[in-house]
Design a protein around this motif. Structure first.
Motif: not given
Length: 229
Positions: A56-57, A116-117, A141-146, A151-152
């Motif tokens: 999770d993020v 990002l890293r 949220a986009r990075e979490a889906r990717r 995203l929490r």
């Protein structure tokens, strides 16, 4: 509750309170809708840990001085991405007479590059969020889906007076204009979250006040247990 609707398991971890004591004071659930857990008002009887899914993020948001950095450093140091840490490193490296405003864009670029890293590495991430940059939460949220995670949101609800006091105690501050901008943005975020309307792409939220946040010693990402045979 399915894993996609999993917000936190209050009271888990070392020194945890019994499960009933850590149960949410309020939980808004409607089918597959996001989960909001309101843990405000619990003080020292609040949960000792917040447990999330392994990848999770987690975004920790609130007013400047509300205790975001304190909570992150105490409870999630191994997974933390805090813009203040980046700023501190730059301040230690540049000449003392150079105003921060002159190299602030470089600090922000370095912060987001490091974030990002970490996101692309695939592990759990706990991110300090000032509350005014909605585009950052959309990006997260986009990075979490990717990467197939969620995203929490962890939102600290602190009065402006307490937040200002927290800024003074840290020896830092923001201008009246900047603080007012933070106050409006965080106020909208809080009102929306209380009504169950989360930021785009956000799957769950936890509401904390300062006293309940102080009881949390760990933000953890335990691996799921294998099914019993």
């Amino acid at each position: 509750m399915t894993s996609q609707r999993y917000a936190t398991t209050a009271g888990a971890g070392s020194g945890a309170m019994p499960q009933q004591s850590g149960a949410p004071a309020r939980e808004l659930v409607d089918g597959d809708a996001p989960v909001v857990r309101d843990l405000r008002g619990r003080g020292p009887l609040g949960p000792r840990s917040l447990d999330f899914a392994p990848r999770d993020v987690v975004v920790v948001s609130g007013l400047p001085g509300s205790g975001k950095s304190t909570l992150i450093r105490r409870a999630a140091r191994d997974h933390a991405i805090d813009s203040q840490d980046t700023r501190d490193r730059w301040e230690a490296a540049v000449p003392g007479l150079l105003p921060y405003a002159l190299y602030r864009p470089l600090v922000r670029a370095a912060h987001y590059a490091g974030l990002l890293r970490t996101l692309r590495a695939g592990g759990p991430v706990v991110v300090h969020d000032c509350g005014t940059q909605a585009w950052v939460r959309r990006w997260l949220a986009r990075e979490a889906r990717r990467r197939g995670s969620a995203l929490r949101l962890v939102l600290l609800d602190v009065t402006p007076q307490l937040a200002r006091q927290g800024q003074r105690e840290r020896g830092r501050g923001v201008s009246g204009y900047a603080f007012a901008r933070h106050r409006r943005a965080v106020g909208r975020l809080l009102r929306d979250t209380e009504s169950g309307l989360l930021p785009p792409g956000c799957s769950s939220a936890v509401l904390l006040d300062r006293e309940t946040a102080a009881a949390i010693g760990l933000i953890s990402f335990p691996e799921p247990r294998p099914p019993q045979v």
